[in-house]
Design a protein around this motif. Structure first.
Motif, PDB file in Angstrom:
ATOM      1  N   PRO A   8       2.997   4.390 -17.890  1.00  0.00           N
ATOM      2  CA  PRO A   8       1.795   4.842 -18.591  1.00  0.00           C
ATOM      3  C   PRO A   8       2.113   5.154 -20.045  1.00  0.00           C
ATOM      4  N   PRO A   9       1.108   5.131 -20.913  1.00  0.00           N
ATOM      5  CA  PRO A   9       1.353   5.434 -22.319  1.00  0.00           C
ATOM      6  C   PRO A   9       1.846   6.863 -22.507  1.00  0.00           C
ATOM      7  N   ALA A  10       2.574   7.090 -23.591  1.00  0.00           N
ATOM      8  CA  ALA A  10       3.159   8.407 -23.839  1.00  0.00           C
ATOM      9  C   ALA A  10       2.110   9.502 -23.892  1.00  0.00           C
ATOM     10  N   TYR A  11       0.929   9.194 -24.437  1.00  0.00           N
ATOM     11  CA  TYR A  11      -0.064  10.239 -24.598  1.00  0.00           C
ATOM     12  C   TYR A  11      -0.623  10.736 -23.269  1.00  0.00           C
ATOM     13  N   ASP A  12      -0.408   9.995 -22.176  1.00  0.00           N
ATOM     14  CA  ASP A  12      -0.852  10.473 -20.870  1.00  0.00           C
ATOM     15  C   ASP A  12      -0.096  11.722 -20.427  1.00  0.00           C
ATOM     16  N   ARG A  13       1.061  11.954 -21.030  1.00  0.00           N
ATOM     17  CA  ARG A  13       1.815  13.163 -20.703  1.00  0.00           C
ATOM     18  C   ARG A  13       1.015  14.433 -20.965  1.00  0.00           C
ATOM     19  N   PHE A  14       0.085  14.371 -21.907  1.00  0.00           N
ATOM     20  CA  PHE A  14      -0.594  15.570 -22.366  1.00  0.00           C
ATOM     21  C   PHE A  14      -1.873  15.872 -21.593  1.00  0.00           C
ATOM     22  N   ALA A  92     -19.642  21.531 -37.620  1.00  0.00           N
ATOM     23  CA  ALA A  92     -20.558  20.401 -37.736  1.00  0.00           C
ATOM     24  C   ALA A  92     -19.985  19.247 -38.535  1.00  0.00           C
ATOM     25  N   ASN A  93     -19.007  19.524 -39.388  1.00  0.00           N
ATOM     26  CA  ASN A  93     -18.430  18.469 -40.229  1.00  0.00           C
ATOM     27  C   ASN A  93     -17.173  17.848 -39.641  1.00  0.00           C
ATOM     28  N   VAL A  94     -16.873  18.172 -38.381  1.00  0.00           N
ATOM     29  CA  VAL A  94     -15.678  17.638 -37.718  1.00  0.00           C
ATOM     30  C   VAL A  94     -16.101  16.765 -36.544  1.00  0.00           C
ATOM     31  N   SER A  95     -15.588  15.536 -36.502  1.00  0.00           N
ATOM     32  CA  SER A  95     -15.847  14.633 -35.383  1.00  0.00           C
ATOM     33  C   SER A  95     -14.527  14.050 -34.897  1.00  0.00           C
ATOM     34  N   PHE A  96     -14.576  13.395 -33.752  1.00  0.00           N
ATOM     35  CA  PHE A  96     -13.355  12.879 -33.153  1.00  0.00           C
ATOM     36  C   PHE A  96     -13.540  11.441 -32.704  1.00  0.00           C
ATOM     37  N   CYS A  97     -12.469  10.666 -32.886  1.00  0.00           N
ATOM     38  CA  CYS A  97     -12.458   9.252 -32.546  1.00  0.00           C
ATOM     39  C   CYS A  97     -11.311   9.000 -31.579  1.00  0.00           C
ATOM     40  N   GLN A  98     -11.614   8.420 -30.421  1.00  0.00           N
ATOM     41  CA  GLN A  98     -10.568   8.108 -29.455  1.00  0.00           C
ATOM     42  C   GLN A  98      -9.937   6.774 -29.830  1.00  0.00           C
ATOM     43  N   ALA A  99      -8.756   6.845 -30.427  1.00  0.00           N
ATOM     44  CA  ALA A  99      -8.078   5.637 -30.915  1.00  0.00           C
ATOM     45  C   ALA A  99      -6.614   5.949 -31.133  1.00  0.00           C
ATOM     46  N   MET A 100      -5.814   4.898 -31.252  1.00  0.00           N
ATOM     47  CA  MET A 100      -4.413   5.045 -31.618  1.00  0.00           C
ATOM     48  C   MET A 100      -4.296   5.235 -33.128  1.00  0.00           C
ATOM     49  N   HIS A 121       5.921  12.061 -34.565  1.00  0.00           N
ATOM     50  CA  HIS A 121       7.096  11.580 -33.835  1.00  0.00           C
ATOM     51  C   HIS A 121       6.720  10.774 -32.585  1.00  0.00           C
ATOM     52  N   TRP A 122       5.438  10.838 -32.171  1.00  0.00           N
ATOM     53  CA  TRP A 122       4.977  10.050 -31.031  1.00  0.00           C
ATOM     54  C   TRP A 122       4.421   8.702 -31.462  1.00  0.00           C
ATOM     55  N   MET A 123       4.300   8.462 -32.755  1.00  0.00           N
ATOM     56  CA  MET A 123       3.611   7.269 -33.261  1.00  0.00           C
ATOM     57  C   MET A 123       4.596   6.221 -33.739  1.00  0.00           C
ATOM     58  N   GLU A 124       4.341   4.961 -33.383  1.00  0.00           N
ATOM     59  CA  GLU A 124       5.192   3.886 -33.883  1.00  0.00           C
ATOM     60  C   GLU A 124       5.086   3.898 -35.402  1.00  0.00           C
ATOM     61  N   PRO A 125       6.195   4.179 -36.111  1.00  0.00           N
ATOM     62  CA  PRO A 125       6.083   4.493 -37.542  1.00  0.00           C
ATOM     63  C   PRO A 125       5.674   3.342 -38.444  1.00  0.00           C
ATOM     64  N   GLU A 126       6.202   2.148 -38.218  1.00  0.00           N
ATOM     65  CA  GLU A 126       5.915   1.056 -39.144  1.00  0.00           C
ATOM     66  C   GLU A 126       4.429   0.708 -39.171  1.00  0.00           C
ATOM     67  N   ASN A 179       9.119   6.477 -22.846  1.00  0.00           N
ATOM     68  CA  ASN A 179       8.162   6.840 -23.877  1.00  0.00           C
ATOM     69  C   ASN A 179       8.907   7.159 -25.159  1.00  0.00           C
ATOM     70  N   ASN A 180       8.801   6.281 -26.128  1.00  0.00           N
ATOM     71  CA  ASN A 180       9.569   6.434 -27.358  1.00  0.00           C
ATOM     72  C   ASN A 180       9.109   7.627 -28.165  1.00  0.00           C
ATOM     73  N   LYS A 181      10.089   8.315 -28.755  1.00  0.00           N
ATOM     74  CA  LYS A 181       9.838   9.332 -29.755  1.00  0.00           C
ATOM     75  C   LYS A 181      10.734   9.018 -30.942  1.00  0.00           C
ATOM     76  N   TRP A 182      10.197   9.218 -32.132  1.00  0.00           N
ATOM     77  CA  TRP A 182      10.964   8.947 -33.345  1.00  0.00           C
ATOM     78  C   TRP A 182      11.376  10.276 -33.961  1.00  0.00           C
ATOM     79  N   PRO A 183      12.671  10.456 -34.255  1.00  0.00           N
ATOM     80  CA  PRO A 183      13.177  11.764 -34.696  1.00  0.00           C
ATOM     81  C   PRO A 183      12.445  12.297 -35.922  1.00  0.00           C
ATOM     82  N   ARG A 184      12.125  13.589 -35.875  1.00  0.00           N
ATOM     83  CA  ARG A 184      11.420  14.225 -36.981  1.00  0.00           C
ATOM     84  C   ARG A 184      12.217  14.179 -38.277  1.00  0.00           C
ATOM     85  N   HIS A 185      13.534  14.328 -38.165  1.00  0.00           N
ATOM     86  CA  HIS A 185      14.332  14.386 -39.390  1.00  0.00           C
ATOM     87  C   HIS A 185      14.377  13.038 -40.124  1.00  0.00           C
ATOM     88  N   GLU A 186      13.858  11.992 -39.501  1.00  0.00           N
ATOM     89  CA  GLU A 186      13.801  10.678 -40.154  1.00  0.00           C
ATOM     90  C   GLU A 186      12.421  10.370 -40.756  1.00  0.00           C
TER      91      GLU A 186
END
Length: 281
Positions: A8-14, A92-100, A121-126, A179-186
């Motif tokens: 499953p995708p990494a975000y399913d962990r949450f 009222a000025n805040v909305s949400f979009c379900q997307a990567m 750190h959960w997002m494919e950086p490039e 589930n890939n994580k990219w190091p914060r220090h990078e």
């Protein structure tokens, strides 16, 4: 995010953690936002986009400053909780979009500030950085926030928190792998050499708040790994949450006391050309 097809995708962990996030996770302090807006040379941005917006906390903090805020989050549970909170709390000025984060579908060069709070750190950086550069206006700011855990509260309670985290790290199963994580220090290096920013910088800010033993245990329970292991049937005792709770109560007592949080902030200013080489400190 890069992901094996048999998992499953990494975000399913949450999934299932939205209430705990809203109750226990720290909220970005005003000073962090003001520093970013100073980089953007804009005290009241037209549009702020918050990538990996989770339960909405990191989006709602922008509401008093920005004309419009859009939180981008792939997890359905988080999106539902954030939309509900936006209505209940009158954002009222805040909305949400379900997307990567790398597929926001937002118009090109439409955003003043793109932020990501404890989620980059959960997002494919490039591909994510490419999308950030696409939607940012020239001169717009990409800001990545990460706070350090545990908070500074006293060494005994902090040691108990770190011991709990180490115990959780040892409990790897096949279902948690992949589930890939990219190091914060990078983060800064990736931003700097992406070719999308004319200036990059990393700096730190510190904030004082209050917390309790209950909140420290709650922070531990917002861990994606903790949530997944609990859903898979492990008990709090097997994970060591009972030990953490006992030690936190012993060293922090029943009431609230000062907590000191440190934030690492990385910013990138979109240059006039995607070929511009980034410079920074």
């Amino acid at each position: 995010m890069s992901q094996p097809t048999d998992q499953p995708p990494a975000y399913d962990r949450f999934t299932g953690l939205s209430d705990a996030y809203r109750k226990y996770r720290p909220q970005l302090p005003a000073g962090v936002l003001e520093a970013v807006m100073q980089f953007a040379q804009c005290k009241n941005p037209e549009l702020v986009v918050d990538l990996g917006s989770g339960s909405g906390l990191s989006s709602f903090v922008w509401a008093p400053y920005a004309k419009k805020v859009i939180g981008v989050e792939p997890n359905e549970d988080f999106i539902a909780a954030a939309r509900k909170a936006a209505v209940e709390e009158g954002h009222a000025n805040v909305s949400f979009c379900q997307a990567m984060a790398n597929q926001t579908t937002l118009p090109a060069e439409s955003v003043d500030i793109v932020s990501s709070s404890s989620s980059f750190h959960w997002m494919e950086p490039e591909t994510t950085l490419k999308e950030v550069a696409r939607i940012l206006k020239p001169g717009g700011v990409f800001a990545v926030f990460d706070y350090l855990l545990p908070p500074t509260i006293g060494w005994q309670a902090e040691a108990a928190f770190m011991a709990y985290e180490e115990n959780i790290r040892k409990r790897k199963t096949g279902r948690l792998h992949g589930n890939n994580k990219w190091p914060r220090h990078e983060h800064l290096e990736r931003m700097r050499y992406s070719g999308h920013f004319s200036f990059t910088k990393e700096f730190s800010l510190h904030h004082q708040t209050v917390g309790s033993a209950d909140r420290l245990v709650g922070l531990a329970m917002t861990s994606a790994r903790t949530g997944k292991l609990l859903r898979e049937g492990l008990t709090e005792e097997e994970l060591g949450l009972d030990v953490l709770r006992k030690e936190a109560c012993r060293h922090l007592g029943d009431g609230e006391q000062p907590w000191f949080l440190s934030y690492d902030i990385r910013v990138g200013i979109k240059g006039p050309s995607p070929k511009t080489h980034a410079a920074g400190l």
